[in-house]
Every structure is written in C-alpha cells, then in structure tokens.
Design a protein around this motif. Structure first.
Motif, mmCIF file in Angstrom:
data_model
loop_
_atom_site.group_PDB
_atom_site.id
_atom_site.type_symbol
_atom_site.label_atom_id
_atom_site.label_comp_id
_atom_site.label_asym_id
_atom_site.label_seq_id
_atom_site.Cartn_x
_atom_site.Cartn_y
_atom_site.Cartn_z
ATOM 1 N N UNK A 216 8.528 -35.060 34.996
ATOM 2 C CA UNK A 216 8.741 -36.347 34.772
ATOM 3 C C UNK A 216 10.322 -36.541 34.787
ATOM 4 N N UNK A 217 11.002 -35.424 33.631
ATOM 5 C CA UNK A 217 12.467 -35.329 33.348
ATOM 6 C C UNK A 217 13.072 -35.051 34.436
ATOM 7 N N UNK A 218 12.582 -33.525 34.503
ATOM 8 C CA UNK A 218 13.029 -32.119 35.416
ATOM 9 C C UNK A 218 12.805 -33.091 36.844
ATOM 10 N N UNK A 219 12.343 -33.464 37.382
ATOM 11 C CA UNK A 219 12.170 -34.224 38.755
ATOM 12 C C UNK A 219 13.306 -35.311 39.066
ATOM 13 N N UNK A 220 13.580 -36.302 38.252
ATOM 14 C CA UNK A 220 14.812 -37.175 37.894
ATOM 15 C C UNK A 220 16.069 -36.022 38.526
ATOM 16 N N UNK A 221 15.755 -35.364 36.829
ATOM 17 C CA UNK A 221 17.128 -34.125 37.685
ATOM 18 C C UNK A 221 17.151 -33.841 38.752
ATOM 19 N N UNK A 222 16.319 -33.503 39.495
ATOM 20 C CA UNK A 222 16.680 -32.433 40.661
ATOM 21 C C UNK A 222 17.145 -33.832 41.589
ATOM 22 N N UNK A 223 16.810 -35.122 41.474
ATOM 23 C CA UNK A 223 16.909 -35.840 42.288
ATOM 24 C C UNK A 223 18.514 -36.396 42.087
ATOM 25 N N UNK A 247 12.467 -42.337 32.780
ATOM 26 C CA UNK A 247 11.733 -40.976 34.194
ATOM 27 C C UNK A 247 10.296 -40.011 33.810
ATOM 28 N N UNK A 248 10.656 -40.172 32.102
ATOM 29 C CA UNK A 248 9.375 -39.328 31.349
ATOM 30 C C UNK A 248 8.472 -40.103 31.517
#
Length: 263
Positions: A216-223, A247-248
């Motif tokens: 979840x953290x990485x998904x928001x970072x990617x966004x 995000x998590x």
C-alpha cells in the motif's frame, strides 16, 4: 524531525480517543478523512474537489462508505449500494459528453478508481471498528510496527534495494524487519488481548497484512511518482497529506476482513 513528532503527538491525541469512543464521532471523522484523501488524489490529476466530477466522486464515496448497518434504508427504497455507485459512474460519463471531452474517459476512470481506492479502505476501517476497537488497534499497531521496523532495520542493515524505481530508500532487509516487527506485536496481542484467533492463523495473517501494508505504501509512492509530487498534501506538517499517512491502511483494513481476523 521535531515537527513530525509534534504533529504525530497532536494527531494521535485527537484521533485515538475518537477511535476508542466509536459511534457517530468516529463515523464523521472517517468520512472527513476519506473526503480529504479523495481530494488529495483528485488534485494529483488536477480535478478540483469543488467541480462537477469532484462532487460526483464525493457522492460516490459517501455511498461506498455507508456502514453495513445503515444500508437498510437503501434496500427499502428498492436499490443497493452498487446500483447507486454505477449511477454516479454513468453521470461521470454524461459529464464527459457535456464537457465535449474536456473531461475525458481517462479522467472518469481516475475518479472512479480513486473513490474505490480510498473508499474501500475507509469503509473497512469503519467495519473493523464495528467489530471492536481492539481489532482497529491491532491493525494500526502492526502497521505502525511495520513502518518503524522497516525504517530502523533498513537504516541499520539495509543493503539491497527493494524497489528503487518507486521508492529508492526502501530495502529488502528493512521490509523483512518490518514483517518481523509486526509479528512481534501480533504475539503481544495474542498473549495480552482476546482476538479469538488461533496463533498460527494470527501470525500468518499478520505477515500477509504487513506485506500488504508495505505494498500500500509503495502503491501510493508509485502514484505520487507518476504525477511528480513529493507529498499527497500538506494537512499534516512534517508528514504530508492524509494519503501519505493512511496508504498502508487502505490495503490492511480490507484484508483483515478477507483473512477473517474480523468476522
């Protein structure tokens, strides 16, 4: 660092008592946080919250967030939540036509996915609280333990990058340290609280939730990286926006139900 600590203390002092109390204050707080989070997501795409598509997105979010115990009124009217959400999607497509494609199909898709991304996480946040404050604190503490463990262990022992294209500072060692930290917290909950879950199931679920939180953290970072921004917002000085903090959660709270930690 000092600003981050001050903000964290103030936010926790306001947030945790409301979670513990529950009821309407908790529901209202959840709706407020969800709307702010949705606004942050739409702003990345340069879609104002105070606009026709922004308003439709908020209405769609409100429907998605409705706690299960309050859906009886919708059912009695002959509808269900999915039908109302589909109506909002159709209205977004109508607006695409009315705007002569200034608001595009891609924009409508972004609005819809943003609502689902934010809405499901906060909906299950409320459903978890409905099952008991203990389950909320369990999810929050293993999420925080994952973040802290990943940070400190990664900083001390991290050598191998986890996903440098998205988050250059995260390491594989830190990720494993985050999972271990979450498992240790789960053990404390098992021995000192009544989660009504067998230990092997709890530990396995905790490891999955810890990984999900990191994704979840990485998904928001990617966004954020896609839209070339550092933080989703500035409402929390030193921390960024609501999405930067939850995000998590947006991955963890739905999964805590799927994994049947909460029944």
């Amino acid at each position: 660092m000092k600003q981050r600590i001050v903000t964290a203390v103030i936010a926790a002092a306001a947030f945790l008592p409301i979670v513990l109390y529950g009821g309407w204050p908790f529901v209202l707080l959840t709706y407020l946080m969800a709307v702010i989070g949705l606004g942050e997501a739409l702003r990345m795409k340069k879609i104002p919250l105070l606009s026709a598509p922004g308003t439709l997105s908020v209405l769609m979010l409100f429907v998605l967030l409705i706690p299960e115990r309050y859906t009886k009124a919708i059912v009695q009217a002959g509808y269900d939540k999915l039908q109302l959400i589909l109506l909002m999607v159709l209205l977004l497509l109508v607006y695409m036509v009315v705007s002569k494609n200034r608001f595009t199909f891609e924009d409508a898709g972004f609005c819809t996915l943003s609502v689902l991304y934010v809405g499901f996480g906060f909906h299950y946040f409320m459903e978890t609280r409905e099952a008991g404050a203990l389950f909320v604190f369990f999810a929050l503490f293993i999420t925080w333990a994952t973040d802290s463990g990943a940070y400190f262990i990664g900083r001390s022992f991290g050598r191998n990058k986890l996903w440098p294209e998205i988050s250059p500072k995260k390491t594989i060692e830190g990720s494993l340290g985050g999972i271990l930290s979450a498992v240790l917290i789960a053990l404390l909950f098992f021995f000192f609280a009544d989660l009504q879950t067998e230990l092997p199931q709890l530990l396995l679920a905790t490891a999955v939730l810890s990984v999900a939180g990191q994704i979840g953290d990485l998904a928001e970072s990617a966004l954020k990286r896609h839209f070339h921004i550092k933080d989703s917002g500035a409402i929390l000085p030193g921390h960024g926006g609501i999405l930067d903090r939850v995000d998590s959660w947006l991955f963890v709270f739905p999964l805590i139900h799927i994994l049947q930690i909460v029944n």
